[in-house]
Design an enzyme around this catalytic site. Structure first.
Site, mmCIF file in Angstrom:
data_model
loop_
_atom_site.group_PDB
_atom_site.id
_atom_site.type_symbol
_atom_site.label_atom_id
_atom_site.label_comp_id
_atom_site.label_asym_id
_atom_site.label_seq_id
_atom_site.Cartn_x
_atom_site.Cartn_y
_atom_site.Cartn_z
ATOM 1 N N CYS A 8 39.501 45.204 -21.928
ATOM 2 C CA CYS A 8 38.464 45.283 -20.899
ATOM 3 C C CYS A 8 37.572 46.469 -21.226
ATOM 4 O O CYS A 8 38.014 47.463 -21.788
ATOM 5 C CB CYS A 8 39.045 45.352 -19.494
ATOM 6 S SG CYS A 8 40.098 46.746 -19.177
ATOM 7 N N SER A 9 36.298 46.338 -20.885
ATOM 8 C CA SER A 9 35.289 47.307 -21.308
ATOM 9 C C SER A 9 35.316 48.617 -20.535
ATOM 10 O O SER A 9 34.897 49.641 -21.052
ATOM 11 C CB SER A 9 33.891 46.702 -21.180
ATOM 12 O OG SER A 9 33.811 45.537 -21.951
ATOM 13 N N THR A 10 35.771 48.574 -19.282
ATOM 14 C CA THR A 10 35.775 49.795 -18.483
ATOM 15 C C THR A 10 37.158 50.031 -17.885
ATOM 16 O O THR A 10 37.989 49.131 -17.831
ATOM 17 C CB THR A 10 34.757 49.727 -17.321
ATOM 18 O OG1 THR A 10 35.202 48.769 -16.373
ATOM 19 C CG2 THR A 10 33.366 49.372 -17.825
ATOM 20 N N GLN A 13 38.385 47.864 -14.531
ATOM 21 C CA GLN A 13 38.600 46.422 -14.559
ATOM 22 C C GLN A 13 40.085 46.077 -14.520
ATOM 23 O O GLN A 13 40.560 45.222 -15.262
ATOM 24 C CB GLN A 13 37.952 45.817 -15.800
ATOM 25 C CG GLN A 13 36.441 45.888 -15.786
ATOM 26 C CD GLN A 13 35.845 45.322 -17.059
ATOM 27 O OE1 GLN A 13 36.216 45.718 -18.150
ATOM 28 N NE2 GLN A 13 34.930 44.385 -16.912
ATOM 29 N N GLY A 39 38.506 50.329 -21.828
ATOM 30 C CA GLY A 39 37.343 51.199 -21.946
ATOM 31 C C GLY A 39 36.642 51.081 -23.283
ATOM 32 O O GLY A 39 35.847 51.939 -23.638
#
Length: 195
Positions: A8-10, A13, A39
């Site tokens: 997940c990008s952040t 999430q 992240g």
């Protein structure tokens, strides 16, 4: 053996990451064989979790991801990762479907999914830039705010110039890093030179 990968990008999430882990478990991946990156964008190929997942693969193993965009956000990276998996003699499972690089339809489907993942990433970047431009025109995006007020910065410069305190001591007194002290001193010198 099934090796799972989730991303997940952040850091905010958690629900998405939990959903990915649950889906991987339902597909038969043991919890201790799921590698995770949090992240980190899918456009960044240098991801520790992905590196570990690929290193764990052996011949006849399968790397399992819930969706292709969790693995890569560019056509080139998706192809490179798929080739790396194939070179180890392992397979790639996308949401439970095995990607067969020898099958022309499978290759086409994989390429189309990679194009959509990259397109989605490009759209997100474009929307972010547009949103920032609108916020900037409305005066809501001012950039990073200084750690010290002008008065605090003048006091900091006076403390350093007095010679009674080290840079580290001044940084501690003001609650900032030494780098902030050095930048304040540089600004004071450049302002003094222009006056």
């Amino acid at each position: 053996m099934l090796i799972g990968y989730a991303r997940c990008s952040t850091h905010h999430q958690d629900a998405d990451l939990t959903a990915q882990r649950s889906a991987l478990s339902r597909m038969g991946v043991d919890d201790n064989r799921i590698y995770i990156d949090v992240g980190l964008s899918g456009t960044n190929r240098d991801r520790p979790g992905l590196r570990e997942a690929l290193a764990a693969l052996r011949a006849h193993d399968t790397l399992v991801v819930t969706k292709l965009d969790r693995l890569a956000r560019s056509v080139r990276d998706a192809s490179d990762i798929a080739e790396e998996i194939e070179a180890t003699g392992a397979a790639l499972s996308l949401g439970g479907s095995i990607h067969d690089p020898a099958d022309p339809m499978g290759r086409m489907f994989f390429s189309i999914m990679a194009v959509f993942a990259e397109f989605e990433s490009d759209l997100i970047r474009a929307r972010t830039r547009e949103g920032m431009a609108v916020a900037r025109t409305r005066g809501r995006l001012r950039g990073k705010q200084p750690k010290l007020s002008r008065a605090q910065e003048r006091h900091l410069v006076q403390l350093v110039e007095s010679g009674e305190h080290t840079t580290s001591e001044v940084a501690g007194l003001m609650g900032v890093s030494r780098a902030t002290v050095y930048r304040a001193m540089e600004r004071a010198k450049s302002n003094g030179a222009t006056e």
